[in-house]
Design a protein around this motif. Structure first.
Motif, PDB file in Angstrom:
ATOM      1  N   GLY A  24       2.107   7.373   3.428  1.00 44.58           N
ATOM      2  CA  GLY A  24       1.667   7.122   2.058  1.00 44.58           C
ATOM      3  C   GLY A  24       2.571   6.135   1.340  1.00 44.58           C
ATOM      4  O   GLY A  24       2.095   5.299   0.545  1.00 44.58           O
ATOM      5  N   ARG A  25       3.871   6.194   1.652  1.00 42.96           N
ATOM      6  CA  ARG A  25       4.832   5.277   1.020  1.00 42.96           C
ATOM      7  C   ARG A  25       4.533   3.844   1.435  1.00 42.96           C
ATOM      8  O   ARG A  25       4.571   2.922   0.599  1.00 42.96           O
ATOM      9  N   GLU A  26       4.236   3.624   2.714  1.00 47.61           N
ATOM     10  CA  GLU A  26       3.947   2.272   3.201  1.00 47.61           C
ATOM     11  C   GLU A  26       2.669   1.727   2.577  1.00 47.61           C
ATOM     12  O   GLU A  26       2.595   0.549   2.192  1.00 47.61           O
ATOM     13  N   GLU A  27       1.669   2.575   2.458  1.00 51.76           N
ATOM     14  CA  GLU A  27       0.424   2.122   1.858  1.00 51.76           C
ATOM     15  C   GLU A  27       0.632   1.774   0.384  1.00 51.76           C
ATOM     16  O   GLU A  27       0.003   0.851  -0.134  1.00 51.76           O
ATOM     17  N   LYS A  28       1.524   2.505  -0.269  1.00 54.49           N
ATOM     18  CA  LYS A  28       1.844   2.191  -1.664  1.00 54.49           C
ATOM     19  C   LYS A  28       2.492   0.815  -1.764  1.00 54.49           C
ATOM     20  O   LYS A  28       2.185   0.022  -2.675  1.00 54.49           O
ATOM     21  N   LEU A  29       3.374   0.509  -0.796  1.00 56.55           N
ATOM     22  CA  LEU A  29       4.021  -0.799  -0.782  1.00 56.55           C
ATOM     23  C   LEU A  29       3.003  -1.911  -0.529  1.00 56.55           C
ATOM     24  O   LEU A  29       3.105  -3.008  -1.094  1.00 56.55           O
ATOM     25  N   LEU A  30       2.026  -1.628   0.330  1.00 63.40           N
ATOM     26  CA  LEU A  30       0.964  -2.616   0.585  1.00 63.40           C
ATOM     27  C   LEU A  30       0.206  -2.931  -0.701  1.00 63.40           C
ATOM     28  O   LEU A  30      -0.068  -4.088  -1.015  1.00 63.40           O
ATOM     29  N   ARG A  31      -0.120  -1.874  -1.452  1.00 57.34           N
ATOM     30  CA  ARG A  31      -0.874  -2.064  -2.694  1.00 57.34           C
ATOM     31  C   ARG A  31      -0.058  -2.833  -3.729  1.00 57.34           C
ATOM     32  O   ARG A  31      -0.617  -3.581  -4.534  1.00 57.34           O
ATOM     33  N   GLN A  32       1.262  -2.687  -3.672  1.00 55.81           N
ATOM     34  CA  GLN A  32       2.127  -3.367  -4.633  1.00 55.81           C
ATOM     35  C   GLN A  32       2.323  -4.844  -4.294  1.00 55.81           C
ATOM     36  O   GLN A  32       2.312  -5.702  -5.175  1.00 55.81           O
ATOM     37  N   VAL A  47      -4.618  -3.487   5.504  1.00 61.91           N
ATOM     38  CA  VAL A  47      -5.116  -3.864   4.179  1.00 61.91           C
ATOM     39  C   VAL A  47      -6.646  -3.968   4.203  1.00 61.91           C
ATOM     40  O   VAL A  47      -7.310  -3.732   3.190  1.00 61.91           O
ATOM     41  N   GLY A  48      -7.192  -4.309   5.376  1.00 65.20           N
ATOM     42  CA  GLY A  48      -8.641  -4.337   5.502  1.00 65.20           C
ATOM     43  C   GLY A  48      -9.222  -2.946   5.358  1.00 65.20           C
ATOM     44  O   GLY A  48     -10.254  -2.758   4.704  1.00 65.20           O
ATOM     45  N   ILE A  49      -8.570  -1.944   5.982  1.00 63.73           N
ATOM     46  CA  ILE A  49      -9.021  -0.556   5.877  1.00 63.73           C
ATOM     47  C   ILE A  49      -8.908  -0.055   4.439  1.00 63.73           C
ATOM     48  O   ILE A  49      -9.784   0.651   3.935  1.00 63.73           O
ATOM     49  N   LEU A  50      -7.831  -0.458   3.762  1.00 57.62           N
ATOM     50  CA  LEU A  50      -7.605  -0.029   2.376  1.00 57.62           C
ATOM     51  C   LEU A  50      -8.455  -0.811   1.378  1.00 57.62           C
ATOM     52  O   LEU A  50      -8.529  -0.453   0.201  1.00 57.62           O
ATOM     53  N   GLY A  51      -9.077  -1.878   1.850  1.00 58.26           N
ATOM     54  CA  GLY A  51      -9.923  -2.678   0.972  1.00 58.26           C
ATOM     55  C   GLY A  51      -9.139  -3.545   0.001  1.00 58.26           C
ATOM     56  O   GLY A  51      -9.651  -3.905  -1.070  1.00 58.26           O
TER      57      GLY A  51
END
Length: 259
Positions: free
Chosen positions: A21-29, A55-59
């Motif tokens: 979850g932390r890595e995905e948060k960094l991607l969004r930032q 990032v494709g999976i997260l949209g």
């Protein structure tokens, strides 16, 4: 030179390969403002291709030069990237090799394929030429024949079409593929009120003349002309059960003038 898929530190493996979850948060930032390059700096162990896939999976989307978020990121190329793509396509790569090339240059596979086309490394795909009236005449006249036979007829007439193209064209034309002068073993068995094995035994005994053809199935390799069916009926009346035959077809057969 960009010879490896960009990554900071050792590539994550084992259970560490799963995204947190932390890595995905960094991607969004970082991705919307800095793209993959910005994410590489804050996500050690993650390759450029893995970031792109995530990032494709997260949209997530990255704004273009106009400040608007576009459906796809606008990927840039360099002389180094082009050199790697050229080196890959000179070996006539398969799908796996193209995927590896995409990982090496840190770009999606569709982009690599598109870039190879622009570099002249891949022959462009052209739409099928429009069918001429003469070609359509050949295929409709011989619609009842095997696609390979129709292909040979077209070739003799100076046209080149694949078997698949011929089948598709026949379906689109709604052409009748039934030959009025011939029946296969299954068709004859149906109108005579017997099973296919019985028809096969008539042929094996020499009572019924038939020839083999290019089979479309294991049950459909005999090709029998109507005149030979009539000759069989006339010469072997005792073998025909008149109670079982399709009467309208039978009368038409005997009243026919062919052969």
């Amino acid at each position: 030179m960009l010879d490896v898929n960009p990554v900071a530190g050792a590539i994550r493996c084992g259970t560490r390969r799963f995204w947190t979850g932390r890595e995905e948060k960094l991607l969004r930032q970082h991705y919307p403002s800095g793209g993959v390059s910005a994410c590489l700096a804050v996500l050690p162990g993650r390759t450029a291709s893995s970031i792109y896939n995530r990032v494709g999976i997260l949209g997530l989307r990255m704004p273009g030069n106009d400040g608007k978020v576009h459906e796809r990121q606008h990927w840039q190329t360099t002389d180094q990237i082009d050199a790697i793509i050229i080196r890959t396509y000179q070996t006539k790569p398969d799908k796996r090799a193209v995927q590896h090339c995409a990982q090496v240059v840190g770009r999606p596979r569709w982009w690599v394929s598109k870039r190879a086309l622009k570099l002249g490394l891949v022959a462009p795909r052209f739409k099928e030429p429009v069918w001429s009236e003469a070609e359509i005449g050949v295929v409709t006249d011989q619609a009842h024949k095997n696609p390979r036979t129709i292909q040979k007829a077209l070739k003799r007439a100076g046209y080149a079409r694949t078997e698949t193209a011929i089948v598709v064209k026949l379906k689109r034309l709604g052409a009748d593929r039934a030959d009025p002068d011939h029946l296969n073993a299954n068709q004859l068995a149906s109108v005579m009120g017997v099973d296919r094995k019985t028809v096969g035994s008539w042929i094996a005994k020499g009572w019924l003349k038939a020839k083999r053809r290019e089979a479309t199935s294991l049950d459909d390799f005999w090709w029998i002309h109507r005149k030979d069916v009539r000759r069989f009926v006339i010469d072997n009346v005792a073998a025909v059960d008149l109670r079982k035959v399709e009467k309208f077809w039978f009368v038409d057969l005997l009243a026919g003038r062919d052969g």
